[in-house]
Design an enzyme around this catalytic site. Structure first.
Site, short mmCIF file in Angstrom:
data_model
loop_
_atom_site.label_atom_id
_atom_site.label_comp_id
_atom_site.label_asym_id
_atom_site.label_seq_id
_atom_site.Cartn_x
_atom_site.Cartn_y
_atom_site.Cartn_z
N LYS A 4 17.93 26.32 61.24
CA LYS A 4 18.84 27.44 61.49
C LYS A 4 18.25 28.66 60.80
O LYS A 4 18.92 29.40 60.08
CB LYS A 4 20.24 27.10 60.95
CG LYS A 4 21.33 28.09 61.30
CD LYS A 4 21.77 28.01 62.75
CE LYS A 4 22.83 29.08 63.04
NZ LYS A 4 23.21 29.11 64.47
N TYR A 9 23.25 18.52 50.08
CA TYR A 9 23.74 17.27 49.50
C TYR A 9 23.33 17.07 48.05
O TYR A 9 23.44 15.98 47.51
CB TYR A 9 23.25 16.07 50.34
CG TYR A 9 23.96 15.98 51.67
CD1 TYR A 9 23.88 17.01 52.59
CD2 TYR A 9 24.73 14.86 52.00
CE1 TYR A 9 24.54 16.94 53.79
CE2 TYR A 9 25.38 14.78 53.21
CZ TYR A 9 25.29 15.83 54.10
OH TYR A 9 25.94 15.76 55.30
N ASP A 68 22.34 14.51 59.30
CA ASP A 68 23.53 13.68 59.20
C ASP A 68 24.36 13.82 60.47
O ASP A 68 24.73 12.84 61.12
CB ASP A 68 24.34 14.13 57.96
CG ASP A 68 25.49 13.20 57.63
OD1 ASP A 68 25.63 12.17 58.31
OD2 ASP A 68 26.24 13.51 56.69
N ASP A 123 22.22 24.42 66.64
CA ASP A 123 23.36 24.42 67.56
C ASP A 123 22.92 24.17 68.99
O ASP A 123 23.54 23.42 69.74
CB ASP A 123 24.23 25.67 67.42
CG ASP A 123 23.44 26.93 67.09
OD1 ASP A 123 22.21 26.85 66.96
OD2 ASP A 123 24.07 27.99 66.96
MG MG Z 1 26.73 10.39 58.10
#
Ligand code: MG
Ligand code: NAI
Length: 340
Positions: A176, A124, A234, A210
């Site tokens: 990950k 981000y 998120d 995952d």
């Molecule tokens: Mg969001």
């Protein structure tokens, strides 16, 4: 504490209605902050000609504490998200979203978890570009993920301290690192080292993202606190909110070193604004997180218990929860429970 100064941004749409309800609950608790009321979003455009006036920023800079309603962000053009601007301005690095089953008879009965998301790094950071190859101007795209030791350390530290303060038992580090060996690998390495400092106090494990997404659906009760990087947080925090149903029940906090902003997860709900039927629970639960943040743990607990009792035992429910109560009815029920 009763006169601690704090910034209040009632917000747009249903914001003023749910904020009013929340202030009445705080008053019943005897938790009257010294509110500095400021504008943001559409209300600020109308009153000050800009969605994020300097007076609002100055106020938060001074009080370091803010309760915020939802702010309308125009879709496709118009001003950029005020929420994102606030997060960047005050380096609000920890996004904290608790998810707890309140209404019985839903899909899951015993969800009680908190997702702590790193709010400033990862994918981000805005390093997202397209490249021209031959005649195609957008033949290739590349995003860069930034993970720092310092950023990972402060979010992991925050998660373990949060667990300690709130009587939580376990922190799960979600990553990950099997594929993203550098970025996710660094985050995992740093978070594991922080976990070692809490050995014997807070348990810890780690899980690949995952698998975590699947485990959340299959057996969400196994999770307590989750700490993870920006994008994973998120996605997983929206998934977690979906497990308990009802946007009207989900609060969130954005925490930085110099300021903290508490808000409901939902938006300004223009479809029901002004009708007096919005569910104020998310905003009230955000206020409870704010009380926790300033160390008023007992008052926060009383507020949460009153909200639960109003919904579960008194069955005072707004339309989003299948009931017919108004915002004011619900606020009244919560105030009664606090006084009982
Ligand atoms: Mg969001
Ligand atoms: P929304 O969350 O405002 O509404 C989605 C649906 O949930 C609507 O049907 C609404 O009536 C319902 N809903 C939301 N909160 C509720 C509550 N407390 N009680 C009962 N029902 C509730 O999302 P939407 O419609 O996508 O966005 C509306 C505006 O809010 C947009 O301008 C958006 O940018 C902004 N927004 C602001 C956020 C913030 O300030 N943190 C977060 C999300 C959206």
């Amino acid at each position: 504490m009763s006169e601690r100064e704090a910034t209040l941004i009632p917000g747009d749409g249903i914001g003023p209605e749910i904020t009013q309800a929340t202030l009445s609950a705080l008053a019943a608790l005897g938790m009257t902050f010294d509110w500095d009321e400021q504008f943001g979003g559409m209300a600020a455009v109308e009153n000050a000609g800009t969605p994020l006036p300097n007076a609002t920023l100055d106020s938060i800079r001074r009080t370091r504490l803010c309760l915020k309603g939802p702010l309308t962000t125009p879709v496709g053009g118009g001003y950029r998200s005020v929420n994102v601007a606030l997060r960047q301005e005050f380096d609000l690095y920890a996004n904290v979203r608790p998810t707890k089953t309140i209404v019985p008879g839903g899909r899951y009965e015993h969800v009680d978890l908190v997702i702590i998301r790193e709010n400033t790094e990862g994918l981000y950071v805005g390093l997202d570009h397209t490249f021209k190859i031959g005649a195609d101007r957008r033949a290739m795209a590349q995003a860069m993920s930034i993970v720092t030791r310092e950023g990972s350390e402060r979010i992991a530290q925050y998660a373990f301290e949060y667990a300690k303060l709130h009587g939580r038992k376990k922190v799960t580090i979600v990553h990950k690192a099997n594929i993203l060996k550098a970025t996710s690998g660094l985050f995992l390495e740093v978070a594991r080292r922080v976990a070692e400092q809490y050995a014997g106090v807070i348990a810890s494990d780690d899980k690949i993202v995952d698998n975590t997404a699947m485990q959340l659906v299959i057996r969400p009760e196994q999770f307590d606190v989750i700490v993870t990087t920006n994008l994973f947080g998120d996605i997983l925090s929206d998934e977690a909110a979906g497990l308990i149903g009802g946007l009207g029940l989900a609060p969130g906090a954005n925490i930085g070193t110099h300021a903290a902003i508490f808000e409901p997860v939902h938006g300004s709900a223009p479809d029901i604004a002004g009708k007096g039927i919005a569910n104020p629970s998310a905003q009230m639960l955000a206020a409870a997180m704010m009380l926790d943040h300033v160390g008023e743990l007992a008052a926060a607990r009383r507020l949460r218990c009153a909200i639960e009792a109003a919904i579960v035992q008194d069955k005072v429910r707004t339309p989003d929860l299948g009931g017919r109560a108004t915002t004011a009815d619900f606020a009244h029920a919560v105030v009664q429970r606090i006084r009982a």
